[in-house]
Enzyme design. Structure first.
Site, mmCIF file in Angstrom:
data_model
loop_
_atom_site.group_PDB
_atom_site.id
_atom_site.type_symbol
_atom_site.label_atom_id
_atom_site.label_comp_id
_atom_site.label_asym_id
_atom_site.label_seq_id
_atom_site.Cartn_x
_atom_site.Cartn_y
_atom_site.Cartn_z
ATOM 1 N N CYS A 126 -8.974 8.961 -5.243
ATOM 2 C CA CYS A 126 -7.881 9.817 -4.747
ATOM 3 C C CYS A 126 -7.366 10.789 -5.803
ATOM 4 O O CYS A 126 -6.589 11.686 -5.484
ATOM 5 C CB CYS A 126 -6.730 8.973 -4.223
ATOM 6 S SG CYS A 126 -7.179 8.037 -2.762
ATOM 7 N N HIS A 264 -0.155 13.352 -4.329
ATOM 8 C CA HIS A 264 -1.152 12.735 -3.453
ATOM 9 C C HIS A 264 -0.420 12.022 -2.318
ATOM 10 O O HIS A 264 0.583 11.336 -2.545
ATOM 11 C CB HIS A 264 -1.994 11.755 -4.273
ATOM 12 C CG HIS A 264 -2.892 10.901 -3.427
ATOM 13 N ND1 HIS A 264 -3.714 11.444 -2.453
ATOM 14 C CD2 HIS A 264 -3.089 9.559 -3.391
ATOM 15 C CE1 HIS A 264 -4.383 10.461 -1.879
ATOM 16 N NE2 HIS A 264 -4.018 9.314 -2.419
ATOM 17 N N ASN A 294 -3.722 9.354 4.402
ATOM 18 C CA ASN A 294 -4.274 9.505 3.049
ATOM 19 C C ASN A 294 -5.686 10.087 3.159
ATOM 20 O O ASN A 294 -6.611 9.394 3.572
ATOM 21 C CB ASN A 294 -4.288 8.127 2.377
ATOM 22 C CG ASN A 294 -4.861 8.173 0.970
ATOM 23 O OD1 ASN A 294 -5.425 9.184 0.546
ATOM 24 N ND2 ASN A 294 -4.720 7.072 0.251
HETATM 25 N N1 ACO Z 1 0.096 -3.903 10.581
HETATM 26 C C1 ACO Z 1 0.908 -4.976 10.576
HETATM 27 N N2 ACO Z 1 0.998 -5.820 9.528
HETATM 28 C C2 ACO Z 1 0.233 -5.541 8.445
HETATM 29 C C3 ACO Z 1 -0.638 -4.446 8.404
HETATM 30 C C4 ACO Z 1 -0.682 -3.602 9.521
HETATM 31 N N3 ACO Z 1 -1.457 -2.502 9.583
HETATM 32 N N4 ACO Z 1 -1.246 -4.422 7.219
HETATM 33 C C5 ACO Z 1 -0.790 -5.486 6.520
HETATM 34 N N5 ACO Z 1 0.110 -6.179 7.281
HETATM 35 C C6 ACO Z 1 0.848 -7.362 6.933
HETATM 36 C C7 ACO Z 1 0.243 -8.099 5.773
HETATM 37 O O1 ACO Z 1 -0.778 -8.951 6.217
HETATM 38 C C8 ACO Z 1 1.439 -8.852 5.237
HETATM 39 O O2 ACO Z 1 1.627 -10.022 6.006
HETATM 40 P P1 ACO Z 1 2.051 -11.428 5.300
HETATM 41 O O3 ACO Z 1 3.389 -11.129 4.658
HETATM 42 O O4 ACO Z 1 2.105 -12.356 6.440
HETATM 43 O O5 ACO Z 1 0.954 -11.682 4.296
HETATM 44 C C9 ACO Z 1 2.625 -7.936 5.520
HETATM 45 O O6 ACO Z 1 2.162 -7.011 6.498
HETATM 46 C C10 ACO Z 1 3.112 -7.181 4.304
HETATM 47 O O7 ACO Z 1 1.973 -6.689 3.565
HETATM 48 P P2 ACO Z 1 2.147 -5.882 2.235
HETATM 49 O O8 ACO Z 1 0.787 -5.582 1.719
HETATM 50 O O9 ACO Z 1 3.088 -6.586 1.325
HETATM 51 O O10 ACO Z 1 2.869 -4.561 2.742
HETATM 52 P P3 ACO Z 1 3.377 -3.360 1.897
HETATM 53 O O11 ACO Z 1 4.816 -3.162 2.141
HETATM 54 O O12 ACO Z 1 2.924 -3.444 0.465
HETATM 55 O O13 ACO Z 1 2.614 -2.116 2.570
HETATM 56 C C11 ACO Z 1 0.671 -0.768 2.141
HETATM 57 C C12 ACO Z 1 1.203 -2.121 2.605
HETATM 58 C C13 ACO Z 1 1.123 0.288 3.135
HETATM 59 C C14 ACO Z 1 -0.851 -0.823 2.102
HETATM 60 C C15 ACO Z 1 1.220 -0.438 0.743
HETATM 61 O O14 ACO Z 1 1.062 -1.543 -0.101
HETATM 62 C C16 ACO Z 1 0.517 0.746 0.093
HETATM 63 O O15 ACO Z 1 0.674 1.891 0.502
HETATM 64 N N6 ACO Z 1 -0.221 0.516 -0.994
HETATM 65 C C17 ACO Z 1 -0.834 1.580 -1.790
HETATM 66 C C18 ACO Z 1 -1.942 2.332 -1.080
HETATM 67 C C19 ACO Z 1 -2.449 3.403 -2.021
HETATM 68 O O16 ACO Z 1 -1.669 4.114 -2.648
HETATM 69 N N7 ACO Z 1 -3.735 3.524 -2.232
HETATM 70 C C20 ACO Z 1 -4.163 4.414 -3.318
HETATM 71 C C21 ACO Z 1 -4.977 5.480 -2.944
HETATM 72 S S1 ACO Z 1 -6.397 5.030 -1.989
HETATM 73 C C22 ACO Z 1 -7.830 5.520 -2.896
HETATM 74 O O17 ACO Z 1 -7.816 5.689 -4.062
HETATM 75 C C23 ACO Z 1 -9.101 5.607 -2.092
#
Ligand code: ACO
Length: 361
Positions: A126, A264, A294
């Protein structure tokens, strides 16, 4: 060493590099959160609250990173009023190339008819657009090229496991492009600083393929994106905040001098946290991830193209760009805005319209 002596600020007297054109292209197919509710266990409310994303664009069978990149490049060339034949170099940031080789940049070079241009891809996940842009800018500043086309082009939908709700709700497809040209001291437009960093020891937090890639149950094909979202989130906020502060200082500026930040577009909460850390008010941070998700390397140039079309940048403004992704790899860049032409009449016909309609701006 003071920030002004740093290796990533142009030496005094170095040729000035101007961004003279911008453009973007996205597939016409919109995939909404409501549609994803029908394929994985998720809700529109969860996706919107946790990420800020409401919909994303998905490439059709006849579209690829090179067709999207070509359409974005045509729009950027039209905006700069530069002919493809006058481009010396094409650098494409992508982690979803059309194939292992030839480079997606070479496919775009051919499609554009950019006969004099060299072409290669860079992959920093990214952070790929900032890697490509800093490379292209060095070519212009160093005298190796007069006009460079820098493109971020991705078809992330092809490396997403559509059964994995942790990742499939986040990504989308598209491309953005800029034209770089040499400037003079009497006109606005310059590279002011950049910071590029990587920590390969954290590769396991976010990757696609490679020796550590597990077989994903129920998902034929691949390789697919594997992500530890929570930890990537933490790393992204810290790394982008630090890189931004460093790039602003290297440019000899304060955060208050930044007219617009184009980060980004991974997650609205990451962007908000970075802006808070920097003391940047929300109205000086551009986001469009609600409509595109993204798009990896494409996200900054798509956002820059939209920000320009909305008149958010004026010649002489200081623009801060921030990126973070798999690698881990991240970076920040400060650019003095040159001013570009936008709007109706500055856009060529998209190349892939016949098979798969594209939206080009
Ligand atoms: N729908 C419903 N529930 C979900 C989903 C979904 N789509 N995805 C995950 N959950 C659940 C999880 O299983 C978890 O359940 P649990 O508590 O029972 O285990 C709960 O929701 C919370 O999960 P978290 O991972 O803690 O949620 P978070 O608030 O961190 O949000 C997210 C997740 C959106 C992925 C966030 O962590 C994020 O944006 N991370 C960074 C992504 C990023 O920047 N990537 C970099 C670039 S990508 C690249 O380089 C190719």
């Amino acid at each position: 060493m003071t920030p002004a002596d740093g290796p990533a600020s142009p030496p005094p007297g170095a040729p000035r590099v101007r961004i003279t054109g911008v453009g973007h292209a996205v597939p016409s197919r919109i995939l909404t959160n409501a549609e994803l509710e029908r394929t994985v266990e998720t809700t529109d409310e969860w996706i919107t609250e946790r990420s800020g994303i409401r919909e994303r664009r998905i490439a059709g069978p006849a579209e690829s990173s090179s067709t999207l990149g070509t359409a974005a490049a045509r729009a950027a060339l039209a905006s700069a009023d530069v002919a493809a034949g006058d481009i010396d170099l094409i650098v494409v940031g992508t982690s979803t190339p059309d194939g292992v080789f030839p480079a997606t940049a070479s496919r775009i070079q051919d499609a554009l008819g950019a006969r004099r241009a060299g072409a290669f891809d860079v992959n920093a996940a990214c952070a790929g657009f900032l890697a490509a842009l800093s490379t292209g800018m060095q070519f212009v500043a160093g005298g190796g090229a007069r006009r460079v086309l820098v493109i971020g082009a991705e078809t992330m939908s092809r490396i997403v496991d559509w059964t994995d709700r942790n990742t499939c709700v986040l990504f989308g497809d598209g491309a953005g492009a800029v034209v770089l040209e040499r400037g003079t001291a009497s006109e606005p437009g310059a590279l002011e600083s950049f910071v590029m960093r990587s920590d390969g020891s954290l590769a396991s937090l976010l990757y696609c393929g490679g020796p550590e890639a597990p077989a994903i149950a129920g998902s034929p094909g691949g390789p697919y994106i594997v992500m530890d979202g929570r930890n990537v989130f933490r790393q992204a906020v810290t790394a982008m905040s630090q890189a931004a502060a460093e790039a602003v200082a290297l440019a000899g500026l304060r955060v208050a001098d930044i007219a617009l930040c184009v980060p980004h577009q991974a997650n609205a909460r990451i962007i908000d946290a970075v802006a808070r850390n920097l003391g940047l008010p929300g109205e000086r941070v551009f986001t469009n991830l609600d409509r595109f998700g993204n798009t990896s390397s494409a996200s900054i140039p798509i956002a820059l193209s939209e920000a320009t079309a909305q008149g958010r940048l004026r010649p002489g403004d200081h623009l801060l760009m921030l990126a973070f992704g798999g690698g881990l790899a991240w970076g920040a860049m400060v650019v003095e805005w040159a001013g570009v032409r936008t709007g109706p009449g500055s856009v060529d016909a998209p190349v892939a319209r016949a098979a798969e309609p594209l939206e080009v701006r």
